[in-house]
Design an enzyme around this catalytic site. Structure first.
Site, PDB file in Angstrom:
ATOM      1  N   HIS A  17      40.546 104.914  10.339  1.00  0.00           N
ATOM      2  CA  HIS A  17      39.840 103.888  11.121  1.00  0.00           C
ATOM      3  C   HIS A  17      39.745 104.317  12.589  1.00  0.00           C
ATOM      4  CE1 HIS A  17      41.503 100.836   8.006  1.00  0.00           C
ATOM      5  NE2 HIS A  17      40.211 100.933   7.796  1.00  0.00           N
ATOM      6  N   LYS A  41      41.297  90.158  -0.114  1.00  0.00           N
ATOM      7  CA  LYS A  41      42.682  90.193  -0.604  1.00  0.00           C
ATOM      8  C   LYS A  41      43.612  89.563   0.444  1.00  0.00           C
ATOM      9  CE  LYS A  41      42.421  94.677  -1.946  1.00  0.00           C
ATOM     10  NZ  LYS A  41      42.961  96.007  -2.134  1.00  0.00           N
TER      11      LYS A  41
END
Ligand code: PNS
Length: 157
Positions: A17, A41
């Site tokens: 990321h 989630k």
């Protein structure tokens, strides 16, 4: 001035990321890292924790971190972003990401650009990092130091 939005769950942020965000920082005038408040989630880290981990991992002056809820295209409009950027590791990512990008284009016309993840981070995912860390493996080379520390603390709790 071009503002790019880099959205994700970031539960937790990984070196993959941060690499994508750093390259956006060198290409675009302003980068808003958009942390989704309610990922599909149940997250390990709260929105505040994920945002703080990203802020500590992204020292570039033109990068800001913000949480969002609701549609990504609405958040992009609210912060003045004209492009969404996502990292791609493999074809499996592409299948999913092309669908999201086309839906976002349908909704608002926004452009999505893809950055190919550096090969050394191609096998890293937030899910795998959490699993390895929970089972006692080292993730020191896979995530920023603050994230490794946060995972160690969470796993001891
Ligand atoms: O890190 P992820 O899980 O790949 O991030 C996915 C994310 C947060 C970018 C995506 O789920 C999203 O944009 N959610 C916001 C809700 C939304 O706009 N849904 C329609 C997308 S086509």
């Amino acid at each position: 001035m071009i503002t790019a939005l880099v959205p994700g769950s970031f539960d937790p942020p990984t070196n993959g990321h941060v690499d994508v965000i750093s390259r956006c920082a060198s290409i675009f005038d302003r980068v808003v890292v958009a942390v989704v408040a309610n990922p599909s989630k149940q997250p390990m880290f709260t929105i505040e924790e994920r945002s703080a981990l990203l802020e500590a991992s992204c020292p570039w002056d033109n990068v800001e971190v913000a949480g969002f809820d609701g549609l990504l295209v609405d958040f992009a409009a609210a912060v003045g972003a004209s492009v969404v950027v996502k990292g791609l590791r493999a074809m499996t990512d592409f299948d999913y990401e092309i669908q999201l990008s086309q839906m976002n284009r349908h909704l608002s016309g926004i452009v999505t650009m893809f950055v190919a993840t550096k090969p050394e981070w191609g096998y890293i995912s937030s899910s795998l990092v959490k699993e390895v860390s929970a089972l006692g493996g080292s993730v020191d080379e896979l995530v920023p130091a603050v994230v490794a520390q946060a995972l160690a603390e969470r796993n001891q709790a």
